[in-house]
Write an enzyme that holds these catalytic residues in place. Sequence first.
Site, PDB file in Angstrom:
ATOM      1  N   ASP A 139      -2.981   4.674  -2.388  1.00 54.29           N
ATOM      2  CA  ASP A 139      -4.054   5.236  -1.562  1.00 54.29           C
ATOM      3  C   ASP A 139      -4.488   6.607  -2.086  1.00 54.29           C
ATOM      4  OD1 ASP A 139      -5.472   4.871   1.080  1.00 54.29           O
ATOM      5  OD2 ASP A 139      -4.543   6.821   1.457  1.00 54.29           O
ATOM      6  N   GLU A 166      -6.490   3.671  -5.653  1.00 55.15           N
ATOM      7  CA  GLU A 166      -7.768   3.820  -4.950  1.00 55.15           C
ATOM      8  C   GLU A 166      -8.318   5.187  -5.335  1.00 55.15           C
ATOM      9  OE1 GLU A 166      -9.732   4.314  -0.572  1.00 55.15           O
ATOM     10  OE2 GLU A 166      -8.061   5.496  -1.289  1.00 55.15           O
ATOM     11  N   HIS A 172     -10.844  -3.320   3.564  1.00 54.22           N
ATOM     12  CA  HIS A 172     -10.767  -2.893   4.970  1.00 54.22           C
ATOM     13  C   HIS A 172     -11.600  -1.647   5.261  1.00 54.22           C
ATOM     14  CE1 HIS A 172      -8.083  -0.465   2.674  1.00 54.22           C
ATOM     15  NE2 HIS A 172      -7.983   0.375   3.669  1.00 54.22           N
ATOM     16  N   ASP A 173     -12.210  -1.058   4.252  1.00 50.16           N
ATOM     17  CA  ASP A 173     -13.018   0.155   4.455  1.00 50.16           C
ATOM     18  C   ASP A 173     -14.509  -0.107   4.282  1.00 50.16           C
ATOM     19  OD1 ASP A 173     -10.819   1.855   4.851  1.00 50.16           O
ATOM     20  OD2 ASP A 173     -10.612   2.256   2.713  1.00 50.16           O
ATOM     21  N   ASP A 224       0.868  -1.160   0.000  1.00 48.10           N
ATOM     22  CA  ASP A 224       0.000   0.000   0.000  1.00 48.10           C
ATOM     23  C   ASP A 224       0.914   1.222   0.000  1.00 48.10           C
ATOM     24  OD1 ASP A 224      -2.441   1.508   0.441  1.00 48.10           O
ATOM     25  OD2 ASP A 224      -3.201  -0.304   1.403  1.00 48.10           O
TER      26      ASP A 224
HETATM   27  C1  NOJ Z   1      -8.119   5.055   2.086  1.00 48.56           C
HETATM   28  C2  NOJ Z   1      -7.790   3.914   2.969  1.00 48.56           C
HETATM   29  O1  NOJ Z   1      -8.250   2.734   2.388  1.00 48.56           O
HETATM   30  C3  NOJ Z   1      -8.411   4.210   4.305  1.00 48.56           C
HETATM   31  O2  NOJ Z   1      -8.375   3.105   5.158  1.00 48.56           O
HETATM   32  C4  NOJ Z   1      -7.719   5.408   4.892  1.00 48.56           C
HETATM   33  O3  NOJ Z   1      -8.366   5.787   6.076  1.00 48.56           O
HETATM   34  C5  NOJ Z   1      -7.724   6.590   3.931  1.00 48.56           C
HETATM   35  N1  NOJ Z   1      -7.460   6.233   2.562  1.00 48.56           N
HETATM   36  C6  NOJ Z   1      -6.689   7.592   4.331  1.00 48.56           C
HETATM   37  O4  NOJ Z   1      -5.405   7.131   4.025  1.00 48.56           O
END
Ligand code: NOJ
Length: 555
Positions: A201, A263, A327-328, A97
């Site tokens: 990210d 992302e 994970h989100d 990541d």
């Molecule tokens: C996306 C990530 O997947 C998330 O977990 C994170 O809180 C935010 N970006 C900030 O880095």
Amino acid sequence: MKQWWKEAVVYQIYTKSYYDTNGDGIGDLQGIIRKLDYIQSLGATVIWLNPIYKSPDVDNGYDISDYQNIDERYGTLSDFKELLSEVHKRGMRLIMDMVLNHTSDEHAWFQESRKSKDNPYRDFYIWRPEKNGKEPNNWGNYFYEGRGSAWEYDETTREYYLHNYSRKMPDLNWDNIELKKAMCRMMRWWLDLGVDGFRMDAINRLVKPRGLPDSPNPPTPPVGIHGYVVDRTMCANRPGIHELLHELNEEVFSRYDIMVVGETGNVNAAIAMDYVQEEREEIDMVFHFEIAKNPVLVNAVQFKEIQRRWYHVIEQHGWITQYLSNHDTPRQVSWFGDDKEYRYESATMLAALMHTHPGTVYIYQGEEIGMTNVDFPSIEYYNEKYTVGKYQTMVESGVDPETALNSLKRTSRDNDRTPMQWNSREHAGFTSGTPWMHVNPNYPEINTESEEHAEKSVLRFYRTLIAMRKEHPIMVYGTYRQILEEEEHLIIYERAYQDEKWLIICNFYGRQEKLPEVAAAAIDTPEKKLLLSNYHNVEEETLIRPYETRIYRIR
Ligand code: NOJ
């Protein structure tokens, strides 16, 4: 064009919750090494690690304080090298990541930056003086932290710095050439170590809008955030972002045989095209939020419409991703399926749906055993910034605590962050100590050991699907055509490659459906072969049972 990363099945590991070998309650790199045989037995070809860099850990590692070191909770650099070499020995690959939008405020760059206005690192971050006695603009931070602003006042130089996420995660200034050079050096350092790519990210947020204007939108409720506007579009896809990514591609990505997945929130297929078309030389594919992270559950017709639009990206020389959780997000079987009566059926149908759609497949740890959302009794059990921040803001604005909690439970990011369930022993076999986060109480039933032996095993279904993907290029490179786009319950589509054609049927819901005429006609051929289904036998060909999936070869 064929590429290894198009064929990849990526297994995402949230190290902190995967497997703990030293009893501190936190998963570690040695833990991943111990589980590599398991991952290999699943068939995954690439591992994606959530951030494991040195970090004060306010956002589970997305707040990096040293990009070239491993956080001691997870191990050492030598553990990492061992992991990488063990991964490679097994013929798999590993991607990291990479967080380029912000650092931790404890990063040495920020420590310098805040010292004085003429510090050489000052411009690595985004500093502004106050405006009319207030913050430089009306932006709210995405975590609903503090009073809500995306700006934090710093006494030393009497200016504000921008933080779209936590105040402990200042945004970086990508207009600064020295920053860019430092980041390129850092990424090359990892690639020279042998890593096989990056998950980038918030990559479409690096370039901020010129002049940092106010968001035109009204203040975001609840009122607890004092009139700031949480507007994620402000920093998304701004002019200059494509030039920047092209430059990173030239300076870093193109020099290695790697995969780069971005992302990208606030992106649809049309916007994504410009990031991922081969000839633009930016990145390989993006995660969009139209399905998995959509706050509103998409129905079957919407799912199909979204997939059609994204398939167009492939037709236009781009590439796409397929995932239903990370994970989100909530757990996919709880969000899209039925985690009670039809847990096996819906978990496997969703798996089939992903693996038979065009695009690179991403599996989030635990998904392969049908792990579910968790129902914690109070906010103290929750950990992640967004849920906690939003809860506090709501309660401060007068919302009853129970109502606030209930409104956040189903979508909380903590649903996916509970420790991996390995067996039915204490703490699901995740740790011999006290886990950093409560284990989902359903672990005695749902765990990898029980899945090995279960009659209905989500895990074995995943293994079969992944093995099929390796054997049948049609699953990766086949054309894609939906049948009955407006059918409200069934998702039916054809894949075709060379002389072969498949028909896939997925019942998106828990009700039995009649197979529509055209689909019934399509499978009414002597060449037909049922390759895989999540029910033992087909009792009646034209009846599709709750969450049933069938993969037919029809030519
Ligand atoms: C996306 C990530 O997947 C998330 O977990 C994170 O809180 C935010 N970006 C900030 O880095």
